[in-house]
Write a protein that holds these residues in place. Sequence first.
Motif, PDB file in Angstrom:
ATOM      1  N   VAL A 306       0.841  -1.195   0.000  1.00  0.00           N
ATOM      2  CA  VAL A 306       0.000   0.000   0.000  1.00  0.00           C
ATOM      3  C   VAL A 306       0.872   1.240   0.000  1.00  0.00           C
ATOM      4  N   TYR A 307       0.491   2.193  -0.836  1.00  0.00           N
ATOM      5  CA  TYR A 307       1.145   3.505  -0.852  1.00  0.00           C
ATOM      6  C   TYR A 307       0.082   4.563  -0.562  1.00  0.00           C
ATOM      7  N   GLN A 308       0.185   5.195   0.605  1.00  0.00           N
ATOM      8  CA  GLN A 308      -0.764   6.226   1.028  1.00  0.00           C
ATOM      9  C   GLN A 308      -2.202   5.751   0.875  1.00  0.00           C
ATOM     10  N   GLY A 309      -2.469   4.534   1.289  1.00  0.00           N
ATOM     11  CA  GLY A 309      -3.821   3.999   1.292  1.00  0.00           C
ATOM     12  C   GLY A 309      -4.257   3.372  -0.013  1.00  0.00           C
ATOM     13  N   ILE A 310      -3.420   3.426  -1.058  1.00  0.00           N
ATOM     14  CA  ILE A 310      -3.774   2.862  -2.366  1.00  0.00           C
ATOM     15  C   ILE A 310      -2.930   1.622  -2.611  1.00  0.00           C
ATOM     16  N   LYS A 311      -3.571   0.560  -3.012  1.00  0.00           N
ATOM     17  CA  LYS A 311      -2.849  -0.671  -3.283  1.00  0.00           C
ATOM     18  C   LYS A 311      -2.029  -0.520  -4.558  1.00  0.00           C
ATOM     19  N   VAL A 312      -0.740  -0.803  -4.456  1.00  0.00           N
ATOM     20  CA  VAL A 312       0.148  -0.696  -5.618  1.00  0.00           C
ATOM     21  C   VAL A 312       0.890  -1.992  -5.858  1.00  0.00           C
ATOM     22  N   GLY A 313       0.566  -3.031  -5.130  1.00  0.00           N
ATOM     23  CA  GLY A 313       1.245  -4.301  -5.359  1.00  0.00           C
ATOM     24  C   GLY A 313       0.651  -5.388  -4.492  1.00  0.00           C
ATOM     25  N   GLU A 314       1.178  -6.591  -4.678  1.00  0.00           N
ATOM     26  CA  GLU A 314       0.649  -7.728  -3.941  1.00  0.00           C
ATOM     27  C   GLU A 314       1.743  -8.774  -3.807  1.00  0.00           C
ATOM     28  N   VAL A 315       1.767  -9.401  -2.625  1.00  0.00           N
ATOM     29  CA  VAL A 315       2.750 -10.454  -2.380  1.00  0.00           C
ATOM     30  C   VAL A 315       2.413 -11.659  -3.259  1.00  0.00           C
ATOM     31  N   SER A 316       3.425 -12.138  -3.985  1.00  0.00           N
ATOM     32  CA  SER A 316       3.200 -13.281  -4.878  1.00  0.00           C
ATOM     33  C   SER A 316       3.846 -14.550  -4.350  1.00  0.00           C
ATOM     34  N   ASP A 317       4.907 -14.423  -3.521  1.00  0.00           N
ATOM     35  CA  ASP A 317       5.567 -15.624  -3.030  1.00  0.00           C
ATOM     36  C   ASP A 317       6.440 -15.249  -1.838  1.00  0.00           C
ATOM     37  N   THR A 318       6.735 -16.222  -0.989  1.00  0.00           N
ATOM     38  CA  THR A 318       7.627 -16.016   0.147  1.00  0.00           C
ATOM     39  C   THR A 318       8.602 -17.186   0.215  1.00  0.00           C
ATOM     40  N   LYS A 319       9.767 -16.892   0.751  1.00  0.00           N
ATOM     41  CA  LYS A 319      10.779 -17.946   0.916  1.00  0.00           C
ATOM     42  C   LYS A 319      11.835 -17.432   1.876  1.00  0.00           C
ATOM     43  N   ALA A 320      12.606 -18.362   2.415  1.00  0.00           N
ATOM     44  CA  ALA A 320      13.706 -17.974   3.297  1.00  0.00           C
ATOM     45  C   ALA A 320      14.808 -17.335   2.465  1.00  0.00           C
ATOM     46  N   SER A 321      15.496 -16.383   3.083  1.00  0.00           N
ATOM     47  CA  SER A 321      16.585 -15.737   2.361  1.00  0.00           C
ATOM     48  C   SER A 321      17.705 -16.737   2.113  1.00  0.00           C
TER      49      SER A 321
END
Length: 779
Positions: A306-321
């Motif tokens: 979110v940027y200033q209350g507006i959605k500008v992206g979405e998490v697509s995947d997670t993993k350990a570094s």
Amino acid sequence: MAESQIPEAELKRSRGLPLVWLLPLVAAIIAVWLLYRDVTQGDIRAEILFPSGEGLVQGKTVVKYSGVDIGRVGDFRLVPGAEELDGADGVLAEVEFNPSAEFLLVKGSRFWLVKPEVSVTGIRGLETLVSGNYIAVEPGSGPPQREFVALAQPPAQVSGEGLRVLVRAPRLGSLNRGSPVYYRQLEVGEVESYRLSDNDTEVEIELFIRKQYAHLVHRGSRFWNSSGVSIEGGISGVKVDVESIASLLAGGVSFYTPEKHLQSPLAKNGQEFPLYNSFADADAGIPITLNFDRGVNVTPGSTPVVYQGIKVGEVSDTKASSSLNGMAVDVLMDPITDDLLTENTRFWMANPTIDISSGLSQLLEGNRIEVDLRRGQRSVREFPAFSEAPQRDPRVPGLHLKLNARNTGSLQRGASVYFRRIEVGRVQGMELNSDGSGVTVFVVIQPRYAHLVHKRTRFWNVSGLRASASFTGLEVEADSLLSLVRGGLAFGSSRSARENAAPAQNGDSFPLYPSREDAFEEGLDITIDLPSAEGIKEGAAIRFRGIQVGEVRRLRLGPDLTTVQARATLFHRAEQFAREGTRIWVVGPEIGLENVANVDTLITGRYLSLEPGNGAPQMAFTAELQPPRQDLAESLMSPGLTVILNAPRRGSLKAGSPVYYRQVQVGKVIGYALGELADRVYIYVHIEPRYQTLVREGTVFWSASGIDVNFGLRTGLTVHTESARALLDGGIAFATPERPAMGREVESGSHYPLYPEPEPEWLGWRPKIEIYASEEPTK
């Protein structure tokens, strides 16, 4: 005879056209000329079949082309069961066109009625509110024609050259004709039309892209529906998507070309594309990676950026570094952020908080990642991310200030800043000073209220509840429900500060006081030596005539370890009390047979009371455990009359015992002392000024303490006392004889004997003595 006198007529032959035929000839020539002009230059009649005559007015509705009137409706005629309208009834309008419009009356020309139309995509035909409805025409290119069928709806308002592509979607959603087409949130075209596919399983939507933007559409471009609000709920939260306010109302389509498809051929007219539900489904986002230094609670496909209350992206995947010392989160960013994904952009984790102003929305939305998008020198696709929000956010418009406090109490990030109980700012964050000496609170004041803050403005904490209790009741005060939950701050300025102090600037620092009283009552520091601190606590009040004028700040043992030294503050309005001669004493509960007083201190705690002096300034005082007694010498000089009664014993008399005249209190005992030879007791009595004329040279005083009980077989039992108070506190009564035994008025310091009881004769004295008038009767 008469017949012979009539002359014979002489016939002569005319040689030209008689003048009498000239006028009919001219009229015939004019008629022929008019007929010729009518045939060659007159109006052209045509017929237009409308499904309804609503909005058409005979003789008034005009036909316009390029803003010019080219014809007018002359007459109507109903056409039942018109074949052109699939058997529906219609209205045939007979229109007289200007001859110059003949080129428009050809096959392929389309006519429709223009009338006011208000929709979320815009306002059309607004001029008809003034000029009335009119018939518009779009020229065709076929052979001449005089009979037409009007369109039921205006054709799509798309003009000019451009690219026309077809997108297919399982449903239309809120798209409509005229809905905008966006590229990086820039409107580059619009929805031209839509229809069901031949097999009725899809919706085919025709998009028009303006010529100057046609090169942005490649065969590999992705189109997604950015219409309205898309809400998806799950265990991890609720996802809400909004492209723009216009798309929220009118619907809209966005497109983007992934980098890997930028080299694909340009789209051609009629090219077909699928229409995805979102840019994430279209796989059109910009992939980036966020490296957190620890694990964070995010959900692929749900956690938004979110940027200033507006959605500008979405998490697509997670993993350990890769080094297993943190967490790598893959995010698809909206293409509109492409130019802002630079080395200056920051990401951090924002956990949901309870916010009464926004309800439980944040709790329902779950965790989110916030981003501070900033331009930079180079484009970046991998960022370090913070697991907590930064304590300052300079991008927020307003006046940014720093407040320094020893502690913040229940103050939280996001707490409100109030001015006259109106919210004018927010707490952005807090951080502990590097040396641990205090806390710095970062606040921002809204731009329209920034002028209220001056260099001498005072800030104080209004978090939580403030309560005070006494026997009169319990008082609980809170600035607002929000300040009760999240804490809050308030600020104010004195009138002189508002008029003279300079406005505050960004970055200015102010002390944060624990309360409003502390903010405005810095006052004067003094020390008070106490015999004992029993019942006195830090924060105990210093009062004068019941009004708090100071406060005990700290209690410590004195240097000799036998006394207690209190550091106290006199508020600036009471600084004049710090003078030589000021007496301070401890006020605590008094409960006994002789007196009951100050019972409220059982709840509120003991406090210090003071009696101001008038000497030189002084900063150190010694408090007493009992109230100071009035100096007898001062009593003799005070208004009223002070006399001295000589008694063999003090009895139950004490300072404050009442003095009665005819059972009306007119004075009090102010003190007592042994006589010079200790053979008597001096009782000092003060008579109020308005009653001092009652005491004369012949006045007699007697003790009114206790009960006078008489019993006789004939008189029965008689119980007498001056008053119930005199029964407890003791008391004195006096009587003055009538003239001439009354004598003259006396002066203060006069001596009288104090008799143990009155003579019966004294009780019968009723002299007439004028006293000073009273403003109100005693109740």
